[in-house]
Design a protein around this motif. Structure first.
Motif, PDB file in Angstrom:
ATOM      1  N   ALA A 272     -19.752 -12.880  42.737  1.00  0.00           N
ATOM      2  CA  ALA A 272     -18.541 -13.506  42.196  1.00  0.00           C
ATOM      3  C   ALA A 272     -17.309 -12.673  42.513  1.00  0.00           C
ATOM      4  O   ALA A 272     -16.229 -13.211  42.809  1.00  0.00           O
ATOM      5  CB  ALA A 272     -18.678 -13.702  40.690  1.00  0.00           C
ATOM      6  N   PHE A 273     -17.443 -11.342  42.449  1.00  0.00           N
ATOM      7  CA  PHE A 273     -16.305 -10.483  42.787  1.00  0.00           C
ATOM      8  C   PHE A 273     -15.883 -10.705  44.238  1.00  0.00           C
ATOM      9  O   PHE A 273     -14.684 -10.804  44.539  1.00  0.00           O
ATOM     10  CB  PHE A 273     -16.660  -9.009  42.585  1.00  0.00           C
ATOM     11  N   ASP A 274     -16.852 -10.781  45.129  1.00  0.00           N
ATOM     12  CA  ASP A 274     -16.533 -11.017  46.538  1.00  0.00           C
ATOM     13  C   ASP A 274     -15.922 -12.398  46.736  1.00  0.00           C
ATOM     14  O   ASP A 274     -14.971 -12.568  47.502  1.00  0.00           O
ATOM     15  CB  ASP A 274     -17.797 -10.887  47.397  1.00  0.00           C
ATOM     16  N   SER A 279      -9.819  -6.690  44.866  1.00  0.00           N
ATOM     17  CA  SER A 279      -9.270  -5.688  45.779  1.00  0.00           C
ATOM     18  C   SER A 279     -10.279  -4.578  46.046  1.00  0.00           C
ATOM     19  O   SER A 279     -11.211  -4.338  45.260  1.00  0.00           O
ATOM     20  CB  SER A 279      -8.003  -5.081  45.183  1.00  0.00           C
ATOM     21  N   ASP A 280     -10.048  -3.864  47.157  1.00  0.00           N
ATOM     22  CA  ASP A 280     -10.918  -2.742  47.493  1.00  0.00           C
ATOM     23  C   ASP A 280     -10.842  -1.647  46.435  1.00  0.00           C
ATOM     24  O   ASP A 280     -11.835  -0.970  46.151  1.00  0.00           O
ATOM     25  CB  ASP A 280     -10.532  -2.166  48.858  1.00  0.00           C
ATOM     26  N   ALA A 287     -18.163   0.095  42.360  1.00  0.00           N
ATOM     27  CA  ALA A 287     -19.179   0.812  43.130  1.00  0.00           C
ATOM     28  C   ALA A 287     -19.452   2.184  42.525  1.00  0.00           C
ATOM     29  O   ALA A 287     -20.609   2.629  42.436  1.00  0.00           O
ATOM     30  CB  ALA A 287     -18.739   0.941  44.583  1.00  0.00           C
ATOM     31  N   ALA A 288     -18.401   2.882  42.098  1.00  0.00           N
ATOM     32  CA  ALA A 288     -18.571   4.210  41.520  1.00  0.00           C
ATOM     33  C   ALA A 288     -19.389   4.143  40.229  1.00  0.00           C
ATOM     34  O   ALA A 288     -20.240   5.008  39.970  1.00  0.00           O
ATOM     35  CB  ALA A 288     -17.205   4.839  41.252  1.00  0.00           C
ATOM     36  N   LYS A 289     -19.145   3.122  39.424  1.00  0.00           N
ATOM     37  CA  LYS A 289     -19.901   2.983  38.185  1.00  0.00           C
ATOM     38  C   LYS A 289     -21.360   2.629  38.475  1.00  0.00           C
ATOM     39  O   LYS A 289     -22.281   3.159  37.829  1.00  0.00           O
ATOM     40  CB  LYS A 289     -19.269   1.910  37.302  1.00  0.00           C
ATOM     41  N   LEU A 290     -21.582   1.754  39.441  1.00  0.00           N
ATOM     42  CA  LEU A 290     -22.950   1.374  39.784  1.00  0.00           C
ATOM     43  C   LEU A 290     -23.770   2.571  40.258  1.00  0.00           C
ATOM     44  O   LEU A 290     -24.963   2.669  39.968  1.00  0.00           O
ATOM     45  CB  LEU A 290     -22.950   0.299  40.871  1.00  0.00           C
ATOM     46  N   ARG A 311     -29.740  -8.447  47.456  1.00  0.00           N
ATOM     47  CA  ARG A 311     -29.957  -9.694  48.191  1.00  0.00           C
ATOM     48  C   ARG A 311     -28.882 -10.733  47.883  1.00  0.00           C
ATOM     49  O   ARG A 311     -28.546 -11.558  48.726  1.00  0.00           O
ATOM     50  CB  ARG A 311     -31.334 -10.259  47.848  1.00  0.00           C
ATOM     51  N   ALA A 312     -28.348 -10.693  46.671  1.00  0.00           N
ATOM     52  CA  ALA A 312     -27.377 -11.714  46.271  1.00  0.00           C
ATOM     53  C   ALA A 312     -25.976 -11.419  46.766  1.00  0.00           C
ATOM     54  O   ALA A 312     -25.189 -12.340  47.008  1.00  0.00           O
ATOM     55  CB  ALA A 312     -27.360 -11.845  44.745  1.00  0.00           C
ATOM     56  N   ALA A 313     -25.629 -10.128  46.908  1.00  0.00           N
ATOM     57  CA  ALA A 313     -24.252  -9.755  47.247  1.00  0.00           C
ATOM     58  C   ALA A 313     -24.006  -9.915  48.744  1.00  0.00           C
ATOM     59  O   ALA A 313     -24.695  -9.304  49.556  1.00  0.00           O
ATOM     60  CB  ALA A 313     -23.992  -8.313  46.821  1.00  0.00           C
ATOM     61  N   PRO A 314     -23.028 -10.711  49.132  1.00  0.00           N
ATOM     62  CA  PRO A 314     -22.789 -10.934  50.562  1.00  0.00           C
ATOM     63  C   PRO A 314     -22.086  -9.788  51.263  1.00  0.00           C
ATOM     64  O   PRO A 314     -22.155  -9.658  52.484  1.00  0.00           O
ATOM     65  CB  PRO A 314     -21.916 -12.191  50.567  1.00  0.00           C
ATOM     66  N   SER A 315     -21.371  -8.936  50.525  1.00  0.00           N
ATOM     67  CA  SER A 315     -20.556  -7.891  51.136  1.00  0.00           C
ATOM     68  C   SER A 315     -21.340  -6.592  51.281  1.00  0.00           C
ATOM     69  O   SER A 315     -22.058  -6.176  50.372  1.00  0.00           O
ATOM     70  CB  SER A 315     -19.313  -7.626  50.273  1.00  0.00           C
TER      71      SER A 315
END
Length: 507
Positions: A272-274, A279-280, A287-290, A311-315
């Motif tokens: 959904a974010f993608d 923004s980057d 990403a840092a939290k993950l 698998r779900a994230a396209p980016s």
């Protein structure tokens, strides 16, 4: 004529595929079933109702025989193993077994498994569905302890919804929980009033803030773009999206929500974010939290969650932080010296669903854990097997998630039957140990089966991913051990092969 005093021979145990099977004692059968059991979900060989009935029967039996072991097991199951539904059902059935046997301690069992504020209502719904509206005192007292410990303004706003059969107010009216302080007393009264569509939220600042924000958003949804207002109101991302509808720019709304979102919510919404084009800079914060090891530990996500998100994230911007997160979640995988053969069962029975949305399969779990284990070995040979076998070439430096994708892309999910013994005979060549990730439903074998296929001096570790009644090798036996589960906790049993003490992961 004699009718009763006769020698009765037990039929030999077999796997579902007709191979030689081995019976487990009730505790081991319960343990392996619990750590692989998504309550209400069937498997290839076992209907959901039959599987759930077997689980409930085993919990009652073991609780009646050893209530102290059962308490420790269920506390671990809900805590370290993070098996929520299995632990809740287990607690209810354990209390039933303890009451039947006349054992005290049911209150502690119930309180031990309730870790999230919606769970008292979940357990109460299970009990009344299974045993009727008469709720015994140990269950009520355990629920009351949990309500006092878990109920807060934010948990009420998140979990106390009209879709629930038992609301916070229903639980409180039944168990009469004692509030910890005056403010929680106000909350308890508000929860009961809210359940009956009456009352106000005086003295509850977060509840009042959300009510005000909802009222303001009805006139001007742009108020939902204020991160501080969202946080102060305890607004969930689901509620904010629903309130905003199409009237607010989705990218701006996600960027307002992300700072107050929890770890699991972030993990679920990468696509959904993608899609919204965040923004980057914001994506970098996500990403840092993950990838933060402390956040991973606190989130207590099962390793399979990271594969599902990958698998779900396209980016590709999520690939590295997800790999780091997976590594942190598998911190318990031991380093194994010498040579290890890792056999991964990709027979058709392992093709059964492993998640409620059907996107993850049992063999996905086998491959993920098998490849993660191989990375921790000084030397490892990795083989996919069913009726045939195929050696999986390892690539130096390749991430586990990328290797799983290569496994899928290059056709290492084989299908067909489960000839475990033949795979062992074909590939055991002077290894120090063999690890087989499987549902244990080996086919019939004319040469003595799985146990005989591994030399007596070679350790055989079975990583069970289904929890069926009969195993393919004796357990426990010298040089033979079965572990199981969906988290890194299963690997804590591996040191037993070298003589370490402790029969269970909580010991």
């Amino acid at each position: 004529m004699a009718k009763f005093n006769l020698i009765r021979r037990r039929a030999p145990a077999t796997t579902h595929e007709g191979g030689r099977g081995y019976r487990r004692d009730p505790k081991r059968e319960l343990f392996l079933l619990a750590v692989t059991n998504l309550v209400g979900e069937g498997t290839f060989y076992e209907r959901a109702a039959d599987r759930d009935d077997r689980y409930a029967r085993l919990v009652r039996e073991v609780a009646a025989q050893d209530p102290a072991w059962t308490l420790a097991f269920l506390r671990w199951l809900r805590g370290d193993a993070n098996m929520r539904s299995a632990a809740l059902v287990g607690a209810a059935e354990a209390v039933r077994g303890m009451l039947t046997a006349g054992h005290p301690g049911g209150r502690a069992v119930v309180d031990a498994v309730l870790r999230r504020a919606d769970e008292p209502g979940e357990l109460l719904a299970y009990w009344t569905g299974a045993y009727g509206r008469a709720v015994p005192k140990p269950v009520k007292r355990g629920l009351a302890d949990a309500a006092t410990r878990l109920y807060s303004e934010r948990s009420l706003l998140k979990y106390d919804t009209a879709t629930k059969g038992f609301r916070f107010g229903d639980v409180l009216e039944l168990v009469h929980a004692a509030p910890a302080d005056e403010r929680q007393g106000l909350l308890f009264r508000h929860a009961i009033d809210r359940r009956h569509d009456r009352g106000d939220h005086a003295g509850l600042p977060t509840v009042a803030a959300q009510a005000a924000l909802r009222a303001a958003a009805a006139d001007d949804p742009a108020v939902l773009l204020d991160p501080d207002a969202l946080r102060a109101a305890g607004m969930t991302w689901e509620d904010a999206l629903s309130l905003a509808g199409p009237r607010v720019d989705r990218r701006a709304l996600w960027e307002a929500l992300i700072p107050s979102m929890g770890y699991m919510a972030l993990l679920r919404n990468l696509r959904a974010f993608d899609g919204a084009g965040v923004s980057d800079e914001v994506a970098g914060a996500v990403a840092a939290k993950l990838a933060d090891p402390g956040e991973v530990a606190r989130s207590r996500q099962l390793p399979l969650r990271f594969l599902s998100a990958y698998r779900a994230a396209p980016s590709l911007r999520w690939a590295y932080p997800l790999e780091q997160a997976l590594g942190h979640s598998l911190a318990g995988v031991p380093e194994l010296p010498g040579r290890t053969l890792v056999l991964i069962d990709t027979s058709y029975s392992m093709h059964s669903g492993f998640s409620r949305d059907g996107k993850l399969l049992r063999w996905d779990a086998a491959v993920l854990f098998g490849l993660a284990l191989a990375r921790r070995c000084a030397a490892a040979d990795v083989v996919s097997f069913s009726s045939a076998t195929r050696v999986f070439p390892r690539v130096p430096g390749e991430s586990v998630l990328a290797a799983v994708q290569r496994w899928q892309r290059d056709g290492y999910f084989l299908g067909q039957g489960t000839d475990t013994a033949a795979a062992l005979r074909d590939h055991v060549r002077g290894h120090d140990r063999v690890v087989v990730l499987t549902d244990e439903q080996a086919a019939a074998d004319a040469h003595g089966g799985v146990h005989a296929a591994v030399p007596a001096g070679t350790a055989l570790v079975t990583f069970n991913l289904a929890g069926y009644r009969h195993g393919h090798a004796p357990d426990p036996a010298p040089g033979r051990i079965t572990v199981g589960g969906l988290s890194d906790q299963a690997f804590r049993l591996l040191p037993q092969l070298s003589g370490a003490a402790g029969a269970w992961p909580w010991e």
